[in-house]
Design an enzyme around this catalytic site. Sequence first.
Site, PDB file in Angstrom:
ATOM      1  N   ALA A   1       0.839  -1.200   0.000  1.00 14.40           N
ATOM      2  CA  ALA A   1       0.000   0.000   0.000  1.00 14.40           C
ATOM      3  C   ALA A   1       0.872   1.247   0.000  1.00 14.40           C
ATOM      4  CB  ALA A   1      -0.910  -0.006   1.224  1.00 14.40           C
TER       5      ALA A   1
ATOM      6  N   GLY B   1      -0.197  -5.581   0.558  1.00 15.79           N
ATOM      7  CA  GLY B   1      -1.362  -5.697  -0.304  1.00 15.79           C
ATOM      8  C   GLY B   1      -1.057  -6.388  -1.616  1.00 15.79           C
TER       9      GLY B   1
ATOM     10  N   GLU C   1      -1.255  -9.933  -0.835  1.00 12.22           N
ATOM     11  CA  GLU C   1      -2.657 -10.308  -0.607  1.00 12.22           C
ATOM     12  C   GLU C   1      -3.424 -10.429  -1.929  1.00 12.22           C
ATOM     13  OE1 GLU C   1      -3.936  -8.684   3.718  1.00 12.22           O
ATOM     14  OE2 GLU C   1      -2.854  -7.221   2.497  1.00 12.22           O
TER      15      GLU C   1
ATOM     16  N   GLU D   1       3.442  -6.188   7.504  1.00 13.59           N
ATOM     17  CA  GLU D   1       2.632  -5.198   8.212  1.00 13.59           C
ATOM     18  C   GLU D   1       2.905  -5.106   9.708  1.00 13.59           C
ATOM     19  OE1 GLU D   1       0.228  -6.183   4.496  1.00 13.59           O
ATOM     20  OE2 GLU D   1       1.564  -7.233   5.877  1.00 13.59           O
TER      21      GLU D   1
END
Length: 716
Positions: A69, A117, A120, A140
């Site tokens: 991100a 992300g 993911e 994270e």
Amino acid sequence: MIFEGQAVKVAMDDAGVATVTLDLVGESVNKFNSVTLNELAEAVSILKHTDDLQGVIFASAKDVFVVGADITEFTSWFKLEDEELTDKLRHAHSIFNDISHLCCPTVAAINGIALGGGMELCLACDYRVMAETAKIGLPETQLGIYPGWGGTVRLPRLIGADNACEWICGGAQKRSADALKDGAVDAVVAADKVQESARHLIQQVLDGKLNYRCRRDELRAPMQFSPIEKMMVFESVRGVVGAKAGKHYPAPMAAIKTIEKGISQEMEKALETEIKGFVKLAKGPVAESLVNLFLSDQAIKKSAGKYAKNATPVKQAAVLGAGIMGGGVAYQSASKGTPIIMKDIRPEALELGLSEANKLFNGQIERGRLTAAKALKAMNGITPALSYGEFAHVDLVVEAVVENVNVKKSVLAETEKYLADDAILASNTSTISITELAKDLKRPENFCGMHFFNPVHRMPLVEVIRGEKSSDEAIAKTVAYAQAMGKTPIVVNDCPGFLVNRVLFPYFAGFSLMMKEGADFQLVDKTMERFGWPMGPAYLLDVVGVDTAFHADQVMAEGFPDRMKHEGINAVDCLFKLERFGQKNGKGFYAYEPDRKGKPKKIFDADIIEILAPTVASHTELSEEDIIARMMIPLCIETARCLEESIVASAAEADMGLIYGIGFPPYLGGALHYLDQMGLQAFCELADKYSHLGKLYEPTARMREMATNNETYYGN
């Protein structure tokens, strides 16, 4: 082309296989900002309604897949109300859920780094093909949160709960071999074969050799664990992770809790569990601090990049002094590809320096980070010398001789005679004024400070110190060399102690005052270690060297007599007089003996009580809160002074200097961020309770003004 945006493009081939290509315009990497996320949602929506879709490949047009991100944008989410943040997360989940529900097989073609992300997104696909050179991971927890776009739900179902806990709680980037072994990816190929291999996987599904629907059903269902199995997995993980993370970093343990709950739930319910836990972490002070550190780190690297942009690279370096520090500098330079001459006047010193470098290279070989051939090649980049014979070809010299102003001046003036007119001289002094050291030089504009921290190979920070006559070119070249060595340089202005030691010695002064009042140094150490420091002040003094601290303390006292000069003999003076220099000679506040690996292990020395008794003037009962306040207040005030006096250019640089230089507790975000979180009004009130201890505990006029106006160091 069936869709083309600023970050996402979708093309379809004749066989009905679509390729979603991530290519964020104007950026060197792909990242999930609002543009990328919204365009991905639009692209997936188009694919949902595309007839005869046979497969989808998610690929990247850049050297990386997706780095994660966009933190600068993503952190604005954390300031939202809980319900608004929940809605944002659900929107991201809906995109990835739509990918996982597409009517055809999906493959992630991971050509480069896929983190956060980006990882993911890969997990939302049915299959993953990874380049041999790529790395993937969910980092994270290093930002005080955990994966919030399905990572805590999909990864355990893919690689097992125990492996997923290790991946997520550790936050490490995984190489292709480890990812394949754990089952996170289905194939590893050469980087130029990733999309071809992804296309082959889809063809295998179309040929009936792979059943993607069966795989989806397995991954959506709750995982099957007996109560005993579940207890064994999670109790073991909790013990290991809890011991490593500690009480100040809640994200890893929260991730385990979420994974444990989610594995027993259907996919949709588990994703809601993830969201709930994520919101709680994102709104906490630790996430705020660690995200601030991440942004500060980016800021100081950008600042250093501006300095170094126009600098000519250092092709040949030299270091004066071949002790532990000189050997460390030589190792670091050679290991990163810049050849270096290591000069000393004593052959035995050169042997020590070469031995230090060789030991470090052997350690890299033992850990599998270097082959013997590469280590030998790098080691050959270090040239020992007893004379200045080759110095005419040197671009930059690091002086690392004894911390004595007269010795340094003499060595620097002598060295300058043998250098080219544009060569840079840099001193590794830790406290002595760069302006003072430049007084006997013919080309003071080519001189600056380059302060490394010990051990050089581990400590990331280098202070580049600008003296009164240091030129922009000298600073730029030194910054560029520090970067080439793999270090994080921060440019600071000249003063006794510069930034890091100027701030550290008031911290030590707070400790000395407590020792004078009869404090137990072991209790102080344990209290500060529980507070989050890697080692307490007594242990740190032993590691730094009591002799080094004694000499530096004299420099600081002369530079700032109003607050750093002390009356009488303190604990450091006493130990110095008795030549108890700490780890370097086996006795300081503690005694030291080698552990099984040969590293110094501290043990309590009963003699120390009697040794320090003459320095104790009174006996004061100190609570844990007293100890923390008396250690932290002087440090924070001195950091504020450094910013006010423009010794350091920004709050970010000040805080990162303390994090990287002396191990300031990261969960607090740095001294100035710590003040922002506490509130300057509350801090000034706390400091006033200890005003009887002297000027070290007196907030500056500017701090009080900021407190009155409710200002912060980082702004809003």
